[in-house]
Design a protein around this motif. Sequence first.
Motif, PDB file in Angstrom:
ATOM      1  N   THR A  97      24.339  85.535  62.200  1.00 44.07           N
ATOM      2  CA  THR A  97      22.912  85.461  61.877  1.00 44.07           C
ATOM      3  C   THR A  97      22.512  84.057  61.440  1.00 44.07           C
ATOM      4  O   THR A  97      21.438  83.564  61.812  1.00 44.07           O
ATOM      5  N   GLU A  98      23.367  83.395  60.658  1.00 42.18           N
ATOM      6  CA  GLU A  98      23.020  82.048  60.211  1.00 42.18           C
ATOM      7  C   GLU A  98      23.072  81.042  61.361  1.00 42.18           C
ATOM      8  O   GLU A  98      22.341  80.055  61.356  1.00 42.18           O
TER       9      GLU A  98
ATOM     10  N   HIS B  59      19.915  77.620  65.033  1.00 40.96           N
ATOM     11  CA  HIS B  59      19.330  77.337  66.350  1.00 40.96           C
ATOM     12  C   HIS B  59      17.823  77.194  66.257  1.00 40.96           C
ATOM     13  O   HIS B  59      17.228  76.267  66.810  1.00 40.96           O
ATOM     14  N   ARG B  60      17.191  78.089  65.514  1.00 44.08           N
ATOM     15  CA  ARG B  60      15.729  78.049  65.424  1.00 44.08           C
ATOM     16  C   ARG B  60      15.252  76.877  64.568  1.00 44.08           C
ATOM     17  O   ARG B  60      14.203  76.285  64.844  1.00 44.08           O
ATOM     18  N   LEU B  61      16.025  76.522  63.553  1.00 51.83           N
ATOM     19  CA  LEU B  61      15.654  75.368  62.746  1.00 51.83           C
ATOM     20  C   LEU B  61      15.785  74.072  63.546  1.00 51.83           C
ATOM     21  O   LEU B  61      15.006  73.130  63.356  1.00 51.83           O
ATOM     22  N   GLN B  62      16.743  74.035  64.458  1.00 52.36           N
ATOM     23  CA  GLN B  62      16.852  72.864  65.329  1.00 52.36           C
ATOM     24  C   GLN B  62      15.627  72.776  66.245  1.00 52.36           C
ATOM     25  O   GLN B  62      15.149  71.686  66.556  1.00 52.36           O
ATOM     26  N   LEU B  63      15.115  73.930  66.667  1.00 49.87           N
ATOM     27  CA  LEU B  63      13.890  73.937  67.468  1.00 49.87           C
ATOM     28  C   LEU B  63      12.712  73.415  66.658  1.00 49.87           C
ATOM     29  O   LEU B  63      11.857  72.691  67.170  1.00 49.87           O
ATOM     30  N   VAL B  64      12.665  73.821  65.387  1.00 44.71           N
ATOM     31  CA  VAL B  64      11.595  73.322  64.515  1.00 44.71           C
ATOM     32  C   VAL B  64      11.652  71.802  64.450  1.00 44.71           C
ATOM     33  O   VAL B  64      10.629  71.107  64.556  1.00 44.71           O
ATOM     34  N   LYS B  65      12.869  71.278  64.279  1.00 41.02           N
ATOM     35  CA  LYS B  65      13.039  69.835  64.137  1.00 41.02           C
ATOM     36  C   LYS B  65      12.673  69.096  65.416  1.00 41.02           C
ATOM     37  O   LYS B  65      12.064  68.018  65.380  1.00 41.02           O
ATOM     38  N   SER B  66      13.036  69.671  66.572  1.00 39.94           N
ATOM     39  CA  SER B  66      12.843  68.954  67.826  1.00 39.94           C
ATOM     40  C   SER B  66      11.501  69.227  68.482  1.00 39.94           C
ATOM     41  O   SER B  66      10.943  68.361  69.154  1.00 39.94           O
TER      42      SER B  66
END
Length: 352
Positions: free
Chosen positions: A175-176, A181-188
């Motif tokens: 889950t983490e 993965h989604r936080l990397q999307l936020v960043k990029s």
Amino acid sequence: MIRLGLNDHQLSTLRFTVSPLMHVIHAVLWIQQRPHQPPAWLPRRWSQVSPRSRALLLDLIDPATHSVPDFLIPLTDQYRPSAEAELAAVAATPLDDLRAHLRLTYQLGPVDERFAGHMGVVPAVAAKWRKAPSKLVAGAWGGQSGPLLAAAEQALREAWQVLLAPTWPVIRSVTETDVMHRLQLVKSAGMSSAALELVDGEEWDGRAAQLDSPLEVDLTRLRHRIVLAPSVLLDGGRSLVVSGDELLVGYPCRARALVIGPHATGVASQESAAEGLGTRHRLIAALEVPQPGHSLAARLGLSKATVSYHLGRLHSSGLVERRRLGREVYYARTPAADRLTTPPRDARPTPS
């Protein structure tokens, strides 16, 4: 179908949580809805839960009622709440909140017209989905909430310890990794892109996401803060929990087959030495998804020091890469390591 608005306010308050009790609820639903589907370890453990706890959980968590009382999945401010913190929140549920949640599942008071509207039916149909309350539930509705909350807390505690605690290191890692993965999307790509990726290809009209679900709920006008909760025990659809001014959306996380697949053991124990794989090869094989070192140690039954040493050697050899997320370092296979895990049919794995 759930219509979820992603306005600027909601996107600005979006956060994630990895909830132990949400997984307990989803485990009980899985047992009732998919008793003969993987993971095989789940019904075996369920049989070890005491009959009293099983009976109470099956009464409270009944898919036929189309509503699970929200007090069973309390929301905290923590990204990684402990099971103890969530259980304490269940035991401390205010009476008014408890009665409001029970009313949707049991024949207590008139049908909530908003609930019927969310389900896309008239109140008379929604009333048929509610069921007669048990003595404990009726007592809580009448104002004596202590016995029900104490019994629910104890049943959830036992279910957590028996069903999921042995598997939690792997579940938490999966889950983490999804959250990472989604936080990397936020960043990029920004918060809106990360939120839209959650829709997984479902409909988006520029103002709201259409999430596949048996529920018919329009949440575009609500001003709730949104909490996203990845779950390995959701195959499809979403689960919704409303707590105060926060809306929790449970969603199926990536790579959940590691936990629920037909070959998943459900335990974070040492793999058979008969497979003839060296420690480093086992570590590479275990990195189907990026994980922190402590999760690998728990999963493979190795000490943290051993895992740290071999991960360091693998990193020096260019077979794993590492990236810091918050206070933890996540390890991932490199393309070179991927080739090691998928050898030709006539090749044999080489121990490290």
